[in-house]
Design an enzyme around this catalytic site. Structure first.
Site, PDB file in Angstrom:
ATOM      1  N   GLY A 184       1.012  -1.200  -0.004  1.00  0.00           N
ATOM      2  CA  GLY A 184       0.798  -0.035  -0.190  1.00  0.00           C
ATOM      3  C   GLY A 184       0.602   1.198  -0.098  1.00  0.00           C
ATOM      4  O   GLY A 184       1.201   2.266  -0.927  1.00  0.00           O
ATOM      5  N   CYS A 185       1.974   1.499   1.114  1.00  0.00           N
ATOM      6  CA  CYS A 185       2.975   2.036   0.779  1.00  0.00           C
ATOM      7  C   CYS A 185       3.595   2.418  -0.414  1.00  0.00           C
ATOM      8  O   CYS A 185       3.913   3.595  -0.677  1.00  0.00           O
ATOM      9  CB  CYS A 185       3.312   2.206   2.168  1.00  0.00           C
TER      10      CYS A 185
END
Length: 153
Positions: A45-46
């Site tokens: 996600g990051c």
């Protein structure tokens, strides 16, 4: 500390970036800042969120924004993350969790019934005078830049 809200002065900070250079929020006075907090370098996600800001960085700069990412990872971790994904903006190392606490994004999390402290993915838009104009708590990783643009009309 009370939760930050729109209209509040953004908490100032002075910390090291990926190169060990000292940066302060006040260094960006007169520019609009996208200050995004994320949990961890090199996680799916990051990475998606960082690459979205990377892919839109030039157009965001043309619109008067500076992008700054903050996580509790080390300078060395940030260096690897930036090299691997060719990120053109500063990542701040907040290993002592001071900035995440000041911004109210150091929170209790729960994964598989295990509670732990971590960073809540949050984006703050800060105007030229250092005032918080928007807070995005439900960040859409793949559309993080568009979320910013949608808020600004």
């Amino acid at each position: 500390m009370a939760a930050l809200k729109i209209g509040d002065k953004a908490p100032g900070f002075t910390a090291k970036n990926q190169h060990g250079d000292t940066l302060s929020l006040s260094d960006f006075k007169g520019r609009r800042v996208i200050l995004y907090f994320y949990p961890k370098d090199n996680t799916p996600g990051c990475t998606t969120e960082a690459c979205n800001f990377r892919d839109n960085y030039e157009s965001l700069q043309a619109e008067g924004f500076e992008v700054i990412g903050i996580s509790t990872d080390s300078e060395q971790s940030h260096q690897k993350f930036i090299r691997k994904y060719n990120l053109p903006f500063n990542l701040i190392a907040d290993e002592e969790q001071k900035i995440v606490r000041d911004y109210g994004v150091w929170v209790e999390k729960n994964m598989f019934g295990i509670k732990y402290m971590g960073t809540a993915r949050t984006t703050f838009l800060i105007d030229e005078q250092g005032i918080i104009t928007h807070i995005i708590k439900k960040v859409k990783n793949a559309d993080a830049s568009q979320q910013v643009r949608d808020l600004l009309g």
